[in-house]
Motif scaffolding. Structure first.
Motif, short mmCIF file in Angstrom:
data_model
loop_
_atom_site.label_atom_id
_atom_site.label_comp_id
_atom_site.label_asym_id
_atom_site.label_seq_id
_atom_site.Cartn_x
_atom_site.Cartn_y
_atom_site.Cartn_z
N UNK A 95 -0.19 27.52 -24.89
CA UNK A 95 1.04 26.57 -24.71
C UNK A 95 1.15 25.45 -25.56
N UNK A 96 2.27 24.68 -25.71
CA UNK A 96 2.36 23.65 -26.35
C UNK A 96 2.32 22.39 -25.52
N UNK A 97 2.13 22.33 -24.33
CA UNK A 97 2.45 21.29 -23.42
C UNK A 97 1.86 20.12 -23.98
N UNK A 98 0.50 19.82 -24.05
CA UNK A 98 -0.07 18.57 -24.42
C UNK A 98 0.45 17.82 -25.45
N UNK A 99 0.70 18.70 -26.80
CA UNK A 99 0.94 18.35 -28.01
C UNK A 99 2.45 17.80 -28.10
N UNK A 100 3.43 18.65 -27.24
CA UNK A 100 4.69 18.24 -27.09
C UNK A 100 4.97 16.78 -26.13
N UNK A 101 4.02 16.88 -25.26
CA UNK A 101 4.08 15.48 -24.41
C UNK A 101 3.78 14.47 -25.35
N UNK A 102 2.69 14.52 -25.99
CA UNK A 102 2.23 13.41 -27.15
C UNK A 102 3.35 12.75 -28.07
N UNK A 103 4.01 14.14 -28.38
CA UNK A 103 5.11 13.86 -29.66
C UNK A 103 6.31 12.86 -28.83
N UNK A 104 6.59 13.42 -27.37
CA UNK A 104 7.57 12.78 -26.95
C UNK A 104 7.36 11.19 -26.55
N UNK A 105 6.04 11.03 -26.35
CA UNK A 105 5.78 9.39 -26.18
C UNK A 105 5.69 8.73 -27.44
N UNK A 106 5.33 9.50 -28.50
CA UNK A 106 5.53 8.75 -30.04
C UNK A 106 6.89 8.39 -30.17
N UNK A 107 8.08 9.49 -29.88
CA UNK A 107 9.21 9.19 -30.11
C UNK A 107 9.77 7.96 -29.32
N UNK A 108 9.34 8.13 -28.17
CA UNK A 108 9.81 7.16 -27.13
C UNK A 108 9.42 5.75 -27.83
N UNK A 109 8.09 5.57 -28.25
CA UNK A 109 7.67 4.13 -28.58
C UNK A 109 8.28 3.69 -30.00
N UNK A 110 8.70 4.58 -30.68
CA UNK A 110 9.48 4.65 -32.12
C UNK A 110 10.83 4.13 -31.96
N UNK A 111 11.53 4.47 -30.77
CA UNK A 111 12.62 4.05 -30.71
C UNK A 111 13.02 2.95 -29.79
#
Length: 57
Positions: A32-48
């Motif tokens: 599954x892509x759970x941990x990778x997608x969670x990390x990417x979501x946190x990265x996007x939130x931080x960049x926004x």
């Protein structure tokens, strides 16, 4: 007889390569892509988020 031995070497290499290729491409259980997608979501939130404390830069 020596010619047959030299012809068997590439044949065995081809068979071995085919077996290795089929083993390397076997289907595996999907983690599954759970941990990778969670990390990417946190990265996007931080960049926004707006920058704070960057006075005049």
């Amino acid at each position: 007889m020596g010619v047959l031995v030299w012809l068997l070497i590439p044949l065995m290499a081809a068979i071995g390569g085919g077996l290795w290729g089929s083993w390397a491409n076997r289907t595996r259980k999907a983690r599954g892509d759970g941990p990778e997608l969670d990390g990417y979501a946190r990265f996007r939130e931080a960049m926004e988020k707006p920058r704070s404390g960057a006075g005049g830069v």
